[in-house]
Design a protein around this motif. Structure first.
Motif, PDB file in Angstrom:
ATOM      1  N   ALA A 190       0.842  -1.201   0.000  1.00  0.00           N
ATOM      2  CA  ALA A 190       0.000   0.000   0.000  1.00  0.00           C
ATOM      3  C   ALA A 190       0.872   1.244   0.000  1.00  0.00           C
ATOM      4  CB  ALA A 190      -0.904   0.008   1.230  1.00  0.00           C
TER       5      ALA A 190
ATOM      6  N   GLY B  26       0.514   5.043   0.970  1.00  0.00           N
ATOM      7  CA  GLY B  26      -0.391   5.978   1.639  1.00  0.00           C
ATOM      8  C   GLY B  26       0.173   7.380   1.665  1.00  0.00           C
ATOM      9  N   LYS B  27      -0.534   8.250   2.373  1.00  0.00           N
ATOM     10  CA  LYS B  27      -0.062   9.629   2.508  1.00  0.00           C
ATOM     11  C   LYS B  27       1.098   9.694   3.492  1.00  0.00           C
ATOM     12  CE  LYS B  27      -4.134  10.921   3.736  1.00  0.00           C
ATOM     13  NZ  LYS B  27      -4.853   9.660   3.414  1.00  0.00           N
ATOM     14  N   GLU B  28       1.013   8.855   4.511  1.00  0.00           N
ATOM     15  CA  GLU B  28       1.997   8.965   5.584  1.00  0.00           C
ATOM     16  C   GLU B  28       3.023   7.848   5.593  1.00  0.00           C
ATOM     17  OE1 GLU B  28      -0.363   9.260   9.109  1.00  0.00           O
ATOM     18  OE2 GLU B  28      -0.700  11.389   8.755  1.00  0.00           O
TER      19      GLU B  28
ATOM     20  N   VAL C  79       3.941   0.740   2.561  1.00  0.00           N
ATOM     21  CA  VAL C  79       4.071  -0.563   3.202  1.00  0.00           C
ATOM     22  C   VAL C  79       4.455  -1.591   2.134  1.00  0.00           C
ATOM     23  CG1 VAL C  79       2.888  -2.335   4.563  1.00  0.00           C
ATOM     24  CG2 VAL C  79       2.373   0.086   4.959  1.00  0.00           C
TER      25      VAL C  79
ATOM     26  N   LYS D 165       6.742  -1.291   7.125  1.00  0.00           N
ATOM     27  CA  LYS D 165       6.155   0.039   6.969  1.00  0.00           C
ATOM     28  C   LYS D 165       7.245   1.107   7.034  1.00  0.00           C
ATOM     29  CE  LYS D 165       2.568   2.963   9.128  1.00  0.00           C
ATOM     30  NZ  LYS D 165       1.371   2.951   9.989  1.00  0.00           N
TER      31      LYS D 165
ATOM     32  N   LEU E 225       6.205  -5.469  10.690  1.00  0.00           N
ATOM     33  CA  LEU E 225       4.937  -5.961  11.236  1.00  0.00           C
ATOM     34  C   LEU E 225       4.600  -7.351  10.717  1.00  0.00           C
ATOM     35  CD1 LEU E 225       3.087  -2.667  10.334  1.00  0.00           C
ATOM     36  CD2 LEU E 225       3.474  -3.424  12.691  1.00  0.00           C
ATOM     37  N   GLU E 226       3.849  -8.060  11.495  1.00  0.00           N
ATOM     38  CA  GLU E 226       3.219  -9.291  11.027  1.00  0.00           C
ATOM     39  C   GLU E 226       2.361  -8.923   9.807  1.00  0.00           C
ATOM     40  OE1 GLU E 226      -0.616 -11.779  12.799  1.00  0.00           O
ATOM     41  OE2 GLU E 226       0.084  -9.975  13.799  1.00  0.00           O
ATOM     42  N   GLU E 227       2.409  -9.736   8.753  1.00  0.00           N
ATOM     43  CA  GLU E 227       1.571  -9.411   7.600  1.00  0.00           C
ATOM     44  C   GLU E 227       0.146  -9.908   7.824  1.00  0.00           C
ATOM     45  OE1 GLU E 227       1.658  -9.223   2.787  1.00  0.00           O
ATOM     46  OE2 GLU E 227       2.162 -11.153   3.661  1.00  0.00           O
ATOM     47  N   LEU E 228      -0.791  -9.014   7.649  1.00  0.00           N
ATOM     48  CA  LEU E 228      -2.202  -9.354   7.823  1.00  0.00           C
ATOM     49  C   LEU E 228      -2.817  -9.625   6.457  1.00  0.00           C
ATOM     50  CD1 LEU E 228      -2.937  -6.466  10.329  1.00  0.00           C
ATOM     51  CD2 LEU E 228      -2.490  -8.864  10.893  1.00  0.00           C
TER      52      LEU E 228
ATOM     53  N   LYS F  86      -9.047  -3.416   3.632  1.00  0.00           N
ATOM     54  CA  LYS F  86      -9.537  -2.282   4.413  1.00  0.00           C
ATOM     55  C   LYS F  86     -11.053  -2.345   4.552  1.00  0.00           C
ATOM     56  CE  LYS F  86      -6.480   1.350   3.178  1.00  0.00           C
ATOM     57  NZ  LYS F  86      -6.310   2.669   2.630  1.00  0.00           N
TER      58      LYS F  86
ATOM     59  N   TYR G 256     -10.722   3.238   7.650  1.00  0.00           N
ATOM     60  CA  TYR G 256      -9.485   3.236   6.866  1.00  0.00           C
ATOM     61  C   TYR G 256      -8.325   2.589   7.614  1.00  0.00           C
ATOM     62  CZ  TYR G 256     -12.140   6.418   4.005  1.00  0.00           C
ATOM     63  OH  TYR G 256     -13.114   6.962   3.218  1.00  0.00           O
TER      64      TYR G 256
ATOM     65  N   LEU H 177      -8.452  -3.517   9.160  1.00  0.00           N
ATOM     66  CA  LEU H 177      -8.416  -4.538   8.113  1.00  0.00           C
ATOM     67  C   LEU H 177      -9.302  -5.691   8.557  1.00  0.00           C
ATOM     68  CD1 LEU H 177      -4.578  -4.710   7.238  1.00  0.00           C
ATOM     69  CD2 LEU H 177      -6.334  -3.201   6.283  1.00  0.00           C
TER      70      LEU H 177
ATOM     71  N   ILE I 173      -5.144  -1.220  12.890  1.00  0.00           N
ATOM     72  CA  ILE I 173      -3.765  -0.903  12.488  1.00  0.00           C
ATOM     73  C   ILE I 173      -3.495   0.592  12.667  1.00  0.00           C
ATOM     74  CG2 ILE I 173      -3.705  -2.809  10.827  1.00  0.00           C
ATOM     75  CD1 ILE I 173      -3.901  -0.607   8.587  1.00  0.00           C
TER      76      ILE I 173
HETATM   77  N1  ATP Z   1       0.459  -5.451   9.012  1.00  0.00           N
HETATM   78  C1  ATP Z   1      -0.026  -5.218   7.794  1.00  0.00           C
HETATM   79  N2  ATP Z   1      -0.268  -6.240   6.954  1.00  0.00           N
HETATM   80  C2  ATP Z   1      -0.766  -6.021   5.719  1.00  0.00           C
HETATM   81  N3  ATP Z   1      -1.031  -4.811   5.218  1.00  0.00           N
HETATM   82  C3  ATP Z   1      -0.808  -3.743   6.001  1.00  0.00           C
HETATM   83  C4  ATP Z   1      -0.301  -3.888   7.328  1.00  0.00           C
HETATM   84  N4  ATP Z   1      -0.172  -2.662   7.870  1.00  0.00           N
HETATM   85  C5  ATP Z   1      -0.586  -1.793   6.931  1.00  0.00           C
HETATM   86  N5  ATP Z   1      -0.972  -2.430   5.809  1.00  0.00           N
HETATM   87  C6  ATP Z   1      -1.472  -1.810   4.569  1.00  0.00           C
HETATM   88  O1  ATP Z   1      -0.888  -0.533   4.428  1.00  0.00           O
HETATM   89  C7  ATP Z   1      -1.882   0.489   4.465  1.00  0.00           C
HETATM   90  C8  ATP Z   1      -1.369   1.692   5.206  1.00  0.00           C
HETATM   91  O2  ATP Z   1      -1.066   1.329   6.527  1.00  0.00           O
HETATM   92  P1  ATP Z   1      -1.327   2.334   7.718  1.00  0.00           P
HETATM   93  O3  ATP Z   1      -2.741   2.723   7.787  1.00  0.00           O
HETATM   94  O4  ATP Z   1      -0.721   1.712   8.927  1.00  0.00           O
HETATM   95  O5  ATP Z   1      -0.407   3.578   7.283  1.00  0.00           O
HETATM   96  P2  ATP Z   1      -0.803   5.091   6.916  1.00  0.00           P
HETATM   97  O6  ATP Z   1       0.443   5.847   7.086  1.00  0.00           O
HETATM   98  O7  ATP Z   1      -1.988   5.530   7.673  1.00  0.00           O
HETATM   99  O8  ATP Z   1      -1.179   5.048   5.432  1.00  0.00           O
HETATM  100  P3  ATP Z   1      -2.399   5.872   4.822  1.00  0.00           P
HETATM  101  O9  ATP Z   1      -1.853   7.208   4.547  1.00  0.00           O
HETATM  102  O10 ATP Z   1      -2.752   5.058   3.614  1.00  0.00           O
HETATM  103  O11 ATP Z   1      -3.498   5.882   5.858  1.00  0.00           O
HETATM  104  C9  ATP Z   1      -3.089  -0.183   5.107  1.00  0.00           C
HETATM  105  O12 ATP Z   1      -4.287   0.396   4.706  1.00  0.00           O
HETATM  106  C10 ATP Z   1      -2.974  -1.608   4.623  1.00  0.00           C
HETATM  107  O13 ATP Z   1      -3.493  -1.726   3.301  1.00  0.00           O
END
Ligand code: ATP
Ligand code: MG
Length: 295
Positions: free
Chosen positions: A100, A102-104, A107, A121, A185-188, A192, A230, A233, A242
């Motif tokens: 994934a 994301g903005k922040e 992963v 991450k 992290l453990e992979e889940l 979402k 959001y 999961l 998460i």
């Molecule tokens: N442990 C995990 N196993 C599988 N996928 C994960 C895991 N942790 C995060 N992800 C994936 O990565 C994405 C972003 O993770 P997370 O919400 O922790 O970070 P974020 O910085 O908030 O990213 P965003 O800006 O997308 O919200 C999750 O929506 C998920 O799809």
């Protein structure tokens, strides 16, 4: 190729003196010191000509940026330092596909030599402004420092919160390790919740989520602070909470507001997406231990 993918490649090719120089550059930049070759030579206990040579190679590889006589680490350098630590401790041997973006954070899948898969991450807070600074070919040391410090802190906070939550509920991802701007992290296997996947029993999944928020609150004294569809999961039966870098303790002055917001978001989403009828007030009372059920 992303900078993270390039960082993973570079980890296999850097020489010892380049790592030492990079680690010294990281320390000096964190302390907001001016990092010229002489300073880096002293900080890494290497002869200055070696350091100059290493810096040239690092610059060619996109790991350091030069501004006059001074150097600064790039985003890719920080990512490489992070990945290398996992490789050194045999926690990770290869980086897989991106899970994934994301903005922040980004992963990625990561593998070890024993067939296990993890989610790695990488925080990237403030990366856009950092890139802008970099594009001007001027490295503002305080800018570098704040970018690094911000992301290192986010990773540290998420890791320490997840360790605090460990074992309290199956709905918290296990955190195996953390360093620099990364958390391993453990992979889940879930998707979402915001994708509105089919849930076997929506009310039970909602119960699992509220139960986990309750145990975080009552047993660990932790409020997520950014809980919503959001950051959950699910595989249709199980659910995982998460994304914990912004979590606060229950002693934080805003803890109760944040908790009400967290619980309200989840309850309203379930009402919209799955037609559950649960009152926000009852859910908050359940999570904070004021009642034994939310139904
Ligand atoms: N442990 C995990 N196993 C599988 N996928 C994960 C895991 N942790 C995060 N992800 C994936 O990565 C994405 C972003 O993770 P997370 O919400 O922790 O970070 P974020 O910085 O908030 O990213 P965003 O800006 O997308 O919200 C999750 O929506 C998920 O799809
Ligand atoms: Mg998130």
């Amino acid at each position: 190729m992303s900078s993270i993918e390039r960082a993973a490649r570079v980890v296999k090719t850097l020489k010892d003196e380049e790592w030492k120089t990079l680690a010294a550059l990281e320390r000096v930049s964190m302390g907001q010191g001016a990092a010229d070759a002489g300073r880096l030579a002293r900080a890494s206990r290497q002869p200055v000509d070696r350091v100059e040579f290493a810096l040239e190679r690092l610059e060619l590889g996109g790991l350091v940026k030069r501004s006059g006589a001074n150097f600064g680490p790039t985003v890719m350098a920080v990512e490489a330092l992070g990945i290398r630590e996992y490789v050194k401790h045999e926690l990770v041997s290869a980086l897989g596909a991106i899970i994934a973006k994301g903005k922040e954070s980004d992963v990625y899948e990561a593998f070890d030599d024993y067939g296990a898969t993890y989610a790695l991450k990488f925080f990237k807070l403030g990366r856009t402004s950092f890139t802008r600074v970099r594009k001007k070919r001027f490295i503002d040391r305080s800018g570098v420092k704040s970018w690094m410090a911000l992301n290192y802190e986010a990773a540290r906070r998420e890791y320490s919160t997840l360790r605090r939550l460990e074992g309290l509920s199956p709905s918290f991802p296990k955190a195996l390790s953390s360093n620099r701007s990364t958390v391993l992290l453990e992979e889940l296997s879930g998707v979402k919740l915001s994708n509105r996947p089919a849930l076997e029993t929506p009310m039970e999944v909602l119960g699992t989520i509220l139960e986990a928020a309750r145990v975080a609150y009552l047993s660990a004294g932790v409020v997520n602070g950014d809980l919503s569809e959001y950051n959950i999961l699910t595989d249709g039966v199980k659910a995982w909470l998460i994304d914990w870098p912004q979590a606060v303790t229950t002693r934080h002055p805003n803890a109760d507001d944040l908790l009400r917001h967290d619980v309200g978001s989840v309850v309203r989403f379930f009402a919209r997406a799955y037609r559950t009828a649960v009152s926000g007030g009852k859910a908050v009372a359940f999570v904070t231990g004021g009642s034994e059920s939310f139904a």
